[in-house]
Design a protein around this motif. Structure first.
Motif, PDB file in Angstrom:
ATOM      1  N   THR A 283      -4.078  -4.102 -43.772  1.00  0.00           N
ATOM      2  CA  THR A 283      -3.589  -3.958 -42.389  1.00  0.00           C
ATOM      3  C   THR A 283      -4.347  -4.945 -41.498  1.00  0.00           C
ATOM      4  N   ALA A 284      -5.603  -5.244 -41.865  1.00  0.00           N
ATOM      5  CA  ALA A 284      -6.337  -6.265 -41.108  1.00  0.00           C
ATOM      6  C   ALA A 284      -5.747  -7.652 -41.417  1.00  0.00           C
ATOM      7  N   LEU A 285      -5.461  -7.912 -42.697  1.00  0.00           N
ATOM      8  CA  LEU A 285      -4.913  -9.231 -43.069  1.00  0.00           C
ATOM      9  C   LEU A 285      -3.533  -9.473 -42.446  1.00  0.00           C
ATOM     10  N   ALA A 286      -2.802  -8.393 -42.167  1.00  0.00           N
ATOM     11  CA  ALA A 286      -1.458  -8.524 -41.574  1.00  0.00           C
ATOM     12  C   ALA A 286      -1.527  -9.132 -40.167  1.00  0.00           C
ATOM     13  N   LYS A 287      -2.731  -9.107 -39.569  1.00  0.00           N
ATOM     14  CA  LYS A 287      -2.863  -9.706 -38.228  1.00  0.00           C
ATOM     15  C   LYS A 287      -3.422 -11.129 -38.334  1.00  0.00           C
ATOM     16  N   GLY A 288      -3.546 -11.629 -39.549  1.00  0.00           N
ATOM     17  CA  GLY A 288      -4.189 -12.922 -39.787  1.00  0.00           C
ATOM     18  C   GLY A 288      -3.391 -14.114 -39.267  1.00  0.00           C
ATOM     19  N   SER A 289      -4.042 -15.279 -39.312  1.00  0.00           N
ATOM     20  CA  SER A 289      -3.467 -16.457 -38.640  1.00  0.00           C
ATOM     21  C   SER A 289      -2.384 -17.188 -39.437  1.00  0.00           C
ATOM     22  N   TYR A 290      -2.344 -17.048 -40.758  1.00  0.00           N
ATOM     23  CA  TYR A 290      -1.337 -17.821 -41.505  1.00  0.00           C
ATOM     24  C   TYR A 290      -0.044 -17.010 -41.605  1.00  0.00           C
ATOM     25  N   GLY A 291       1.008 -17.526 -40.974  1.00  0.00           N
ATOM     26  CA  GLY A 291       2.278 -16.805 -40.838  1.00  0.00           C
ATOM     27  C   GLY A 291       2.796 -16.179 -42.130  1.00  0.00           C
ATOM     28  N   PRO A 292       3.036 -16.985 -43.193  1.00  0.00           N
ATOM     29  CA  PRO A 292       3.628 -16.394 -44.408  1.00  0.00           C
ATOM     30  C   PRO A 292       2.770 -15.290 -45.035  1.00  0.00           C
ATOM     31  N   TYR A 293       1.442 -15.433 -44.973  1.00  0.00           N
ATOM     32  CA  TYR A 293       0.561 -14.414 -45.555  1.00  0.00           C
ATOM     33  C   TYR A 293       0.616 -13.143 -44.708  1.00  0.00           C
ATOM     34  N   SER A 294       0.515 -13.309 -43.392  1.00  0.00           N
ATOM     35  CA  SER A 294       0.474 -12.113 -42.538  1.00  0.00           C
ATOM     36  C   SER A 294       1.808 -11.378 -42.615  1.00  0.00           C
ATOM     37  N   ARG A 295       2.917 -12.108 -42.696  1.00  0.00           N
ATOM     38  CA  ARG A 295       4.221 -11.412 -42.767  1.00  0.00           C
ATOM     39  C   ARG A 295       4.396 -10.688 -44.106  1.00  0.00           C
ATOM     40  N   ALA A 296       3.900 -11.307 -45.177  1.00  0.00           N
ATOM     41  CA  ALA A 296       3.980 -10.632 -46.492  1.00  0.00           C
ATOM     42  C   ALA A 296       3.198  -9.318 -46.444  1.00  0.00           C
ATOM     43  N   MET A 297       2.075  -9.352 -45.712  1.00  0.00           N
ATOM     44  CA  MET A 297       1.221  -8.159 -45.624  1.00  0.00           C
ATOM     45  C   MET A 297       1.900  -6.986 -44.930  1.00  0.00           C
ATOM     46  N   VAL A 298       2.783  -7.281 -43.975  1.00  0.00           N
ATOM     47  CA  VAL A 298       3.427  -6.200 -43.221  1.00  0.00           C
ATOM     48  C   VAL A 298       4.247  -5.342 -44.180  1.00  0.00           C
ATOM     49  N   ARG A 299       5.057  -6.016 -44.997  1.00  0.00           N
ATOM     50  CA  ARG A 299       5.892  -5.260 -45.931  1.00  0.00           C
ATOM     51  C   ARG A 299       5.039  -4.595 -47.015  1.00  0.00           C
ATOM     52  N   ILE A 300       4.067  -5.323 -47.502  1.00  0.00           N
ATOM     53  CA  ILE A 300       3.214  -4.777 -48.558  1.00  0.00           C
ATOM     54  C   ILE A 300       2.513  -3.502 -48.067  1.00  0.00           C
ATOM     55  N   CYS A 301       2.050  -3.521 -46.835  1.00  0.00           N
ATOM     56  CA  CYS A 301       1.336  -2.334 -46.307  1.00  0.00           C
ATOM     57  C   CYS A 301       2.249  -1.121 -46.243  1.00  0.00           C
ATOM     58  N   LYS A 302       3.522  -1.332 -45.910  1.00  0.00           N
ATOM     59  CA  LYS A 302       4.445  -0.187 -45.854  1.00  0.00           C
ATOM     60  C   LYS A 302       4.558   0.433 -47.248  1.00  0.00           C
ATOM     61  N   GLU A 303       4.670  -0.427 -48.258  1.00  0.00           N
ATOM     62  CA  GLU A 303       4.800   0.105 -49.623  1.00  0.00           C
ATOM     63  C   GLU A 303       3.494   0.738 -50.102  1.00  0.00           C
ATOM     64  N   GLU A 304       2.379   0.117 -49.711  1.00  0.00           N
ATOM     65  CA  GLU A 304       1.067   0.664 -50.117  1.00  0.00           C
ATOM     66  C   GLU A 304       0.854   2.051 -49.525  1.00  0.00           C
ATOM     67  N   SER A 305       1.452   2.268 -48.370  1.00  0.00           N
ATOM     68  CA  SER A 305       1.274   3.553 -47.719  1.00  0.00           C
ATOM     69  C   SER A 305       1.940   4.657 -48.562  1.00  0.00           C
ATOM     70  N   PHE A 306       3.128   4.339 -49.101  1.00  0.00           N
ATOM     71  CA  PHE A 306       3.783   5.276 -50.029  1.00  0.00           C
ATOM     72  C   PHE A 306       2.913   5.463 -51.289  1.00  0.00           C
ATOM     73  N   HIS A 307       2.344   4.387 -51.783  1.00  0.00           N
ATOM     74  CA  HIS A 307       1.503   4.478 -52.991  1.00  0.00           C
ATOM     75  C   HIS A 307       0.297   5.383 -52.749  1.00  0.00           C
TER      76      HIS A 307
END
Ligand code: BYC
Length: 316
Positions: free
Chosen positions: A139-163
């Protein structure tokens, strides 16, 4: 440094300081690119290698419901690996090269996946603790400066929350089950607690990459700060279901509002990172074998895609 580069660097840092995302075609310092490739490829490898410990239990899940959930979770991890390899490719590295680095041991993956899954309770502990720690970091990395990485993190965090929730649900069922089931849950917590704490990286005074990554807002928080948040959030969850943490020095400090914990065994951590954990060799072998055994599938898919492109070109 030539004058132009100094100016570019100042503009780059100004964008970062203002919270503007850096996109693949924007100018970036070579070391920013290298650091991101290192971290993102390590993250992608962790997702893929991370499928192995839980994949080990798919055929032995205790019910159809548990099996369906576990299958979906392990498939999600594969998906996370795919987004992250794609996001890393925007920095000019090919996924074949990243995989080569994994298979030859040049690239790292998370230390946590070098521990074995001995009982079904380990599947609960991984979701609760490993995904729980990963979310704190991501969730911290999702606010990071590199666009493609931070956007990938948003979706990943939603799935991780279910996990994370499915893992805690397994732990709850076991902790409130028979004495034998509760003992299994406790044993899994005993074995996964310290490795989960360590997976968040070395302590701040021994984390050579943090200062630079934080100045570029690739990392938004230090390893110790994320670790503290993970501990503060997780201990009450364990208390709530009557499990105890394998740390006699763990105690809540009313003044700071945080849990204090005992010393972390960094010798164990660095030993695992160096390749000497209980499962390092088996994990790497499984990935190398899968790559070798899947070669014909990749070749067939490429031939199929080529044939279709030819057909479309002829039809045009
Ligand atoms: N394991 O300067 P530092 C998941 C290395 S998977 C191994 O603090 P940095 C899931 C580090 O690479 C999600 N090595 O590094 C999947 C560096 O060595 P190099 C996993 C580690 O980059 C399936 C050296 O130690 N999450 O959720 O500033 C099923 C010094 O460290 C580890 C990520 O990958 C480690 N644990 O910070 C279930 C998050 N920690 O490369 C769940 C992305 C450190 O200089 N990565 N090292 O030779 C990060 O956030 C950061 O890279 C770290 C380390 C916080 C891990």
């Amino acid at each position: 440094m030539v004058k132009d580069e100094k100016k570019l660097l100042a503009e780059f840092q100004a964008k970062i300081d203002k919270g503007v995302k850096i996109e693949p075609k924007d100018w970036m310092p070579e070391h920013y690119r290298k650091q991101l490739i290192r971290m993102m490829s390590q993250h992608a490898h962790s997702e893929i290698v991370g499928m192995l410990p839980e994949g080990n239990w798919i055929t032995r899940a205790p019910s159809l419901r548990r099996k369906a959930i576990l299958l979906a979770k392990v498939q999600d991890e594969a998906g996370h690996g795919m987004y992250l390899y794609s996001a890393a490719e925007t920095l000019g590295i090919d996924r074949t090269e990243m995989l080569e680095q994994l298979h030859t041991g040049k690239a790292k993956y998370s230390s946590i996946f070098n521990y074995p899954t001995l009982t079904w309770a380990d599947i609960g502990a991984i979701g609760w603790l490993v995904d729980g720690a990963a979310i704190m970091n991501q969730t911290a990395l999702a606010k990071g400066s590199y666009g493609p990485y931070s956007r990938a993190m948003v979706r990943i965090c939603k799935e991780e929350s279910f996990h994370n929730r499915q893992g805690y649900e397994i732990m709850c069922s076991l902790a409130f089950g028979t004495p034998e089931q509760k003992a299994m849950a406790q044993d899994a917590l005993n074995r996964w607690w310290w490795p989960a704490i360590m997976m968040l990286g070395p302590s701040d005074d021994n984390s050579p990459n943090s200062a630079e990554l934080m100045s570029w807002k690739v990392k938004m928080e230090s390893n110790d700060s994320i670790r503290q948040r993970f501990i503060d959030r997780t201990v009450p969850q364990g208390d709530h279901i009557g499990l105890t943490f394998p740390d006699p020095l763990l105690k809540f400090n009313k003044e700071t509002g945080h849990y204090e914990h005992g010393p972390i065994n960094w010798e164990e951590f660095f030993n695992v990172v160096k390749g000497n954990g209980p499962c390092n060799k088996a994990r790497l072998k499984a990935r190398v074998d899968a790559d070798k055994d899947g070669k014909w599938v990749r070749e067939a898919a490429e031939a199929y895609a080529m044939k279709h492109t030819e057909k479309e070109t002829l039809a045009a």
